[in-house]
Motif scaffolding. Structure first.
Motif, PDB file in Angstrom:
ATOM      1  N   CYS A 102       0.862  -1.181   0.000  1.00 19.95           N
ATOM      2  CA  CYS A 102       0.000   0.000   0.000  1.00 19.95           C
ATOM      3  C   CYS A 102       0.898   1.230   0.000  1.00 19.95           C
ATOM      4  N   ARG A 126       3.227  -1.325  -7.891  1.00 16.86           N
ATOM      5  CA  ARG A 126       2.385  -0.292  -7.281  1.00 16.86           C
ATOM      6  C   ARG A 126       2.951   0.060  -5.899  1.00 16.86           C
ATOM      7  N   LYS A 131      -0.013   9.276   0.492  1.00 18.44           N
ATOM      8  CA  LYS A 131      -1.116   8.403   0.898  1.00 18.44           C
ATOM      9  C   LYS A 131      -2.348   9.186   1.354  1.00 18.44           C
ATOM     10  N   GLN A 182      -1.836   7.321 -10.464  1.00 19.51           N
ATOM     11  CA  GLN A 182      -3.120   6.832  -9.941  1.00 19.51           C
ATOM     12  C   GLN A 182      -3.925   7.991  -9.366  1.00 19.51           C
ATOM     13  N   GLY A 184      -6.898   8.247  -6.847  1.00 17.17           N
ATOM     14  CA  GLY A 184      -7.539   7.373  -5.871  1.00 17.17           C
ATOM     15  C   GLY A 184      -9.043   7.588  -5.803  1.00 17.17           C
ATOM     16  N   ALA A 185      -9.698   6.632  -5.137  1.00 22.79           N
ATOM     17  CA  ALA A 185     -11.154   6.662  -5.021  1.00 22.79           C
ATOM     18  C   ALA A 185     -11.652   7.993  -4.437  1.00 22.79           C
ATOM     19  N   ARG A 186     -10.927   8.478  -3.437  1.00 21.89           N
ATOM     20  CA  ARG A 186     -11.371   9.712  -2.769  1.00 21.89           C
ATOM     21  C   ARG A 186     -11.203  10.951  -3.637  1.00 21.89           C
ATOM     22  N   LYS A 207      -9.311   5.212 -10.236  1.00 23.70           N
ATOM     23  CA  LYS A 207     -10.094   4.344  -9.370  1.00 23.70           C
ATOM     24  C   LYS A 207     -11.534   4.841  -9.289  1.00 23.70           C
ATOM     25  N   ARG A 237     -12.620  -0.881  -7.388  1.00 25.10           N
ATOM     26  CA  ARG A 237     -11.994  -1.192  -6.100  1.00 25.10           C
ATOM     27  C   ARG A 237     -13.015  -1.343  -4.984  1.00 25.10           C
ATOM     28  N   HIS A 272      -8.508  -3.553  -1.917  1.00 21.77           N
ATOM     29  CA  HIS A 272      -9.280  -2.483  -1.277  1.00 21.77           C
ATOM     30  C   HIS A 272     -10.761  -2.827  -1.205  1.00 21.77           C
ATOM     31  N   GLU A 298      -2.348  -5.709  -3.302  1.00 22.48           N
ATOM     32  CA  GLU A 298      -1.385  -5.236  -2.312  1.00 22.48           C
ATOM     33  C   GLU A 298      -0.614  -6.416  -1.712  1.00 22.48           C
TER      34      GLU A 298
HETATM   35  C1  PEP Z   1      -4.477   2.604  -2.676  1.00 30.97           C
HETATM   36  O1  PEP Z   1      -4.410   2.179  -3.832  1.00 30.97           O
HETATM   37  O2  PEP Z   1      -3.625   2.355  -1.800  1.00 30.97           O
HETATM   38  C2  PEP Z   1      -5.690   3.380  -2.277  1.00 30.97           C
HETATM   39  C3  PEP Z   1      -5.642   4.275  -1.304  1.00 30.97           C
HETATM   40  O3  PEP Z   1      -6.771   3.038  -2.973  1.00 30.97           O
HETATM   41  P1  PEP Z   1      -8.279   3.642  -3.012  1.00 30.97           P
HETATM   42  O4  PEP Z   1      -8.141   5.036  -3.526  1.00 30.97           O
HETATM   43  O5  PEP Z   1      -8.973   2.706  -3.936  1.00 30.97           O
HETATM   44  O6  PEP Z   1      -8.810   3.580  -1.610  1.00 30.97           O
END
Ligand code: PEP
Ligand code: MN
Length: 337
Positions: A102, A126, A131, A182, A184-186, A207, A237, A272, A298
């Motif tokens: 991660c 990855r 983070k 990437q 991320g989802a957020r 994502k 995810r 995830h 991961e």
């Molecule tokens: C990740 O890939 O470590 C991650 C934080 O993913 P996600 O945005 O899908 O939560």
């Protein structure tokens, strides 16, 4: 778009709608029926919107002819997109396997995992340097130092690297190290960030947002593509549902649905979605069988000491065993791994 007039719309109301459309430069194609009149209209919807037309007297409904994601959609591009990242292909008959921890925690940790996942057949590394943590008190990544560690391991193993970019201010820095960036989802609907990465020439792994519909997700891809970067990889995810036994609910249907709606490659992230290493194998296998173009998994050398997402991380040995089990499934659906 198609404007459907109500059954009792008067000639005057119909003419008013047609006039408004022509005033705004639309080409109109009316079909006058005994009961109902329907007007097909082609033009630029930025100045005259469907919502505005819906409010006109005598209008029953306005429906789009095309889906709103024109670049990401299949209507204008039928063939599946295959993205080539330094010789590793994502899409088509290739199965891409993104693997790594991660978070990047140290040079020793990352290069060890990189070597291990490569030996097991992963083809993209990855790892998180920036983070997105739910708590401000959690480890937030090594940032610039993490990018350097990752690049070194990528070069040593000959694997492309994929890492998250959280903020518009970091795009240039992350793009100077990463092979794939990437979102991320957020961050899936951070439109400024989407535009910014759309100006880069690096492929983007997008994502799916925590509670995003397929359309919202494809519109996020559209934001990136509309800036000129058409190399977008979708990543399912897991989404938020009422079910608490997994961290998220893995939406297996997202794979065939996205294949119907879009030409973009889609990979699955069972880590995830599950939130625990115990279910990763089953979700990974299901995703490959359902036609995913790849996986993101991961892996941590010592999950109980991981600084982020240890619970869902596979050990290198577990990952190796999973890769072996995935091969015949990939083969069965015509993919090479
Ligand atoms: C990740 O890939 O470590 C991650 C934080 O993913 P996600 O945005 O899908 O939560
Ligand atoms: Mn994670």
């Amino acid at each position: 778009m198609i404007i459907i007039m109500s059954n009792n719309a008067t000639d005057k109301e119909i003419k008013a709608v047609e006039q408004r459309l022509t005033d705004y430069g639309f080409k109109t194609h009316p079909i006058y029926g005994e009961m109902k009149t329907v007007i097909g209209a082609i033009g630029d919807k930025r100045r005259l919107t469907m919502d505005q037309l819906k409010l006109m007297s005598g209008v029953e409904n306005v429906v789009p002819i095309m889906r709103p994601y024109k670049l990401a959609g299949r209507e204008l591009k039928k063939d599946p997109t295959v993205i080539d990242v330094n010789g590793v292909k994502i899409g088509g008959s290739h199965l891409a396997v993104f693997a790594g921890p991660c978070a990047i925690e140290s040079h020793e940790q990352f290069s060890f995992i990189a070597q291990k996942v490569k030996e097991s057949g992963a083809n993209i590394l990855r790892g998180g340097a920036f983070k997105p943590r739910s708590s401000p008190y959690s480890f937030a990544g090594l940032e610039g130092e993490g990018l350097k560690i990752m690049r070194k391991a990528g070069d040593e193993t000959g694997m492309p690297i994929c890492t998250e970019v959280l903020d518009t201010r970091d795009v240039e820095l992350v793009a100077s190290y990463a092979d794939i960036m990437q979102i991320g989802a957020r961050k899936m609907q951070k439109f400024k960030l989407l535009r910014e990465v759309g100006k880069c020439n690096k492929p983007i792994l997008l994502k799916r947002g925590l509670s995003s519909t397929m359309e919202e997700w494809l519109m996020a891809a559209e934001y990136i593509m509309s800036e000129g970067n058409e190399n977008v990889i979708l990543c399912e995810r897991g989404i938020r549902t009422f079910e608490p036994s997994t961290r998220n609910t893995f939406d297996l249907s997202a794979i065939p649905v996205s294949k119907e709606l879009s030409h973009l490659p889609i990979i699955a992230d069972p880590s995830h979605a599950a939130g625990t290493y115990k279910y990763v194998d089953a979700l990974a296998k299901g995703a490959v069988a359902a036609g995913a173009d790849g996986l993101m998994i991961e892996v941590h050398n010592c999950p109980e000491k991981a600084m982020s997402d240890g619970e869902q991380s596979l050990t290198p040995e577990h990952f190796e065993a999973l890769m072996k089990e995935l091969r015949p499934i990939a083969e069965a659906v015509g993919k090479t791994l």
